[in-house]
Write a protein that holds these residues in place. Structure first.
Motif, PDB file in Angstrom:
ATOM      1  N   GLY A   5       6.948  83.403  20.528  1.00  0.00           N
ATOM      2  CA  GLY A   5       7.148  84.677  21.214  1.00  0.00           C
ATOM      3  C   GLY A   5       6.998  85.815  20.201  1.00  0.00           C
ATOM      4  N   GLU A   6       7.162  87.029  20.675  1.00  0.00           N
ATOM      5  CA  GLU A   6       7.108  88.169  19.751  1.00  0.00           C
ATOM      6  C   GLU A   6       8.475  88.255  19.077  1.00  0.00           C
ATOM      7  N   ASP A   7       8.570  87.604  17.944  1.00  0.00           N
ATOM      8  CA  ASP A   7       9.849  87.411  17.279  1.00  0.00           C
ATOM      9  C   ASP A   7       9.776  88.057  15.900  1.00  0.00           C
ATOM     10  N   HIS A   8      10.395  89.215  15.781  1.00  0.00           N
ATOM     11  CA  HIS A   8      10.279  89.951  14.518  1.00  0.00           C
ATOM     12  C   HIS A   8      11.236  89.466  13.445  1.00  0.00           C
ATOM     13  N   PHE A   9      11.956  88.401  13.753  1.00  0.00           N
ATOM     14  CA  PHE A   9      12.650  87.677  12.678  1.00  0.00           C
ATOM     15  C   PHE A   9      11.605  87.224  11.658  1.00  0.00           C
ATOM     16  N   PHE A  10      10.443  86.810  12.200  1.00  0.00           N
ATOM     17  CA  PHE A  10       9.327  86.402  11.334  1.00  0.00           C
ATOM     18  C   PHE A  10       8.583  87.670  10.904  1.00  0.00           C
ATOM     19  N   THR A  11       9.092  88.270   9.851  1.00  0.00           N
ATOM     20  CA  THR A  11       8.488  89.508   9.331  1.00  0.00           C
ATOM     21  C   THR A  11       7.090  89.206   8.786  1.00  0.00           C
ATOM     22  N   ASP A  12       6.368  90.266   8.470  1.00  0.00           N
ATOM     23  CA  ASP A  12       5.031  90.072   7.898  1.00  0.00           C
ATOM     24  C   ASP A  12       5.091  89.213   6.638  1.00  0.00           C
ATOM     25  N   ALA A  31      -7.888  74.981   9.544  1.00  0.00           N
ATOM     26  CA  ALA A  31      -7.893  76.343  10.100  1.00  0.00           C
ATOM     27  C   ALA A  31      -6.502  76.647  10.663  1.00  0.00           C
ATOM     28  N   ILE A  32      -6.135  77.921  10.605  1.00  0.00           N
ATOM     29  CA  ILE A  32      -4.867  78.354  11.215  1.00  0.00           C
ATOM     30  C   ILE A  32      -5.169  79.336  12.343  1.00  0.00           C
ATOM     31  N   THR A  33      -4.638  79.015  13.503  1.00  0.00           N
ATOM     32  CA  THR A  33      -4.697  79.941  14.637  1.00  0.00           C
ATOM     33  C   THR A  33      -3.308  80.530  14.838  1.00  0.00           C
ATOM     34  N   LEU A  34      -3.245  81.829  15.010  1.00  0.00           N
ATOM     35  CA  LEU A  34      -1.963  82.474  15.326  1.00  0.00           C
ATOM     36  C   LEU A  34      -1.935  82.836  16.802  1.00  0.00           C
ATOM     37  N   ALA A  35      -0.814  82.580  17.438  1.00  0.00           N
ATOM     38  CA  ALA A  35      -0.615  83.007  18.831  1.00  0.00           C
ATOM     39  C   ALA A  35       0.816  83.501  18.906  1.00  0.00           C
ATOM     40  N   MET A  36       1.026  84.739  18.505  1.00  0.00           N
ATOM     41  CA  MET A  36       2.384  85.260  18.390  1.00  0.00           C
ATOM     42  C   MET A  36       2.491  86.693  18.897  1.00  0.00           C
ATOM     43  N   GLY A  37       1.574  87.053  19.790  1.00  0.00           N
ATOM     44  CA  GLY A  37       1.684  88.326  20.487  1.00  0.00           C
ATOM     45  C   GLY A  37       1.201  89.513  19.678  1.00  0.00           C
ATOM     46  N   GLU A  38       1.605  90.691  20.170  1.00  0.00           N
ATOM     47  CA  GLU A  38       1.102  91.935  19.573  1.00  0.00           C
ATOM     48  C   GLU A  38       1.890  92.311  18.321  1.00  0.00           C
ATOM     49  N   TYR A  71      -7.024  84.194  16.082  1.00  0.00           N
ATOM     50  CA  TYR A  71      -5.873  84.813  16.756  1.00  0.00           C
ATOM     51  C   TYR A  71      -6.083  84.692  18.260  1.00  0.00           C
ATOM     52  N   LEU A  72      -5.099  84.091  18.894  1.00  0.00           N
ATOM     53  CA  LEU A  72      -5.176  83.868  20.334  1.00  0.00           C
ATOM     54  C   LEU A  72      -4.153  84.756  21.035  1.00  0.00           C
ATOM     55  N   MET A  73      -4.636  85.585  21.948  1.00  0.00           N
ATOM     56  CA  MET A  73      -3.711  86.468  22.685  1.00  0.00           C
ATOM     57  C   MET A  73      -4.299  86.715  24.081  1.00  0.00           C
ATOM     58  N   ARG A  74      -3.707  86.090  25.067  1.00  0.00           N
ATOM     59  CA  ARG A  74      -4.202  86.314  26.436  1.00  0.00           C
ATOM     60  C   ARG A  74      -4.013  87.770  26.837  1.00  0.00           C
TER      61      ARG A  74
END
Ligand code: SF4
Length: 351
Positions: free
Chosen positions: A107-114, A132-139, A156-159
């Motif tokens: 989810g969009e979890d800002h606990f995981f800072t940049d 390869a690394i795909t990120l799917a963690m929102g905006e 980067y995957l973002m529906r």
């Protein structure tokens, strides 16, 4: 020229033609659509189905999308976050099983800072150089996307979920912006990511004309990956009483997408299996060519996991992988654990 041939030739239709194709009762045309999607898929990918190692690293989310069980208003959700060590353990098991793409989804979890994300991404990349690394963690912000890319993220995957702004406003709180989401996708692509997008099929208030907007947006974005799936109502959301999306409609859209984007990596969504026991196989037979495989099942999230359950988890995943392989073989395909990057040159789009 019939609509299937026209789409396979031009890779686009008018809005009205898309709607006619999606709504047609003409069995011959429908059959032709699926045959053509299979043929294009086979010409470009043979019988290979890419499998991606999915690591669901957090189900915390600061957003409140009306359709999603992870929305912040859902106080019943059992929340968790994986530690860096747990994420690396998932990668280790996945790598041993042959996976060469890891999808970090959350989810969009800002606990995981940049900085935390960059540390995780760069550690995975330096440990598993051929993956390869795909990120799917929102905006996130543009500078975050750039930091993640520089740290080693490839995709980067973002529906976008729906390309119609009125529909978007009925699925999300008023402050959320469809334009912002679309702009993020364009920016990610410009930065060099292989970008993926997609939408729900059968979400509340959806009209067939909205699909035409989705398809037009996808055509314009020209993504490397597409991920669509049926809407499944979640009991802890405001849409709990809404009807689920249909299998047939999702499959038809998958086939249309394959004709539009011959080389795209198109997912057969896991939740197709919620609608039919062979849902995943139906997705493949409609032109999809990749599947997500969960490397972070529930028991991996327990605190004691790292100490005593690694061997058992690996065994369970091996068994799940064997089962999935058998499912694919039953319809003439085989799993492929390669990185499976997007290659732009289409071999063929002709029916
Ligand atoms: S941003 Fe994603 S995870 Fe969060 S509520 Fe919306 S759909 Fe769910």
């Amino acid at each position: 020229m019939d609509l299937v041939t026209k789409l396979a030739t031009n890779r686009i239709l008018s809005s009205e033609e898309f709607q006619n194709l999606l709504l047609t009762d003409d069995i011959t045309l429908r059959t032709q659509l699926f045959r053509c999607a299979q043929k294009i898929s086979a010409l470009n990918f043979h019988n290979k189905i890419y499998i991606r190692g999915l690591i669901e690293f957090t189900n915390h989310c600061q957003r409140d999308c009306f359709y999603c069980g992870l929305r912040c208003s859902n106080k019943r959700a059992d929340r968790y976050r994986l530690s860096k060590e747990q994420i690396l353990e998932c990668c280790k098991i996945g790598y041993t099983l042959g996976f060469r793409t890891f999808v970090l989804q959350g989810g969009e979890d800002h606990f995981f800072t940049d900085n935390i994300m960059c540390d995780i991404i760069s550690t995975i990349k330096s440990t598993y150089k051929d993956c390869a690394i795909t990120l799917a963690m929102g905006e996130r912000t543009l500078s975050s996307y750039k930091m993640f890319y520089d740290a080693g993220a490839d995709r980067y995957l973002m529906r976008h979920e729906t390309a119609d702004s009125l529909h978007y406003s009925r699925l999300h709180p008023p402050s959320y912006s469809l334009d912002a989401r679309k702009n993020s996708l364009y920016s990610l692509k410009e930065m060099g990511y292989q970008v993926g997008t997609g939408f729900m099929v059968g979400s509340p208030y959806q009209l067939t004309e909205y699909f035409a907007s989705d398809l037009e947006f996808i055509k314009k974005l020209d993504p490397a990956m597409v991920d669509i799936g049926p809407f499944i109502p979640n009991k802890d959301t405001p849409f709990r009483h809404q009807e689920a999306g249909s299998l047939e409609e999702t499959l038809r859209l998958l086939a249309v997408l394959r004709l539009m984007l011959p080389r795209a990596l198109i997912t057969s969504a896991a939740n197709l299996a919620n609608l039919h026991p062979n849902g995943l196989q139906h997705g493949i037979l409609s032109g999809a060519n990749e599947i997500m495989f969960n490397l972070s099942p529930a028991h991996i999230r327990t605190k004691s996991f790292l100490h005593d359950k690694i061997a058992a988890a690996q065994e369970e995943m091996e068994e799940n992988l064997r089962f999935l392989n058998a499912q694919m073989k039953s319809v003439g395909y085989e799993l492929c654990v390669d990185r499976g990057d997007y290659v732009t040159t289409a071999i063929s789009s002709k029916p």
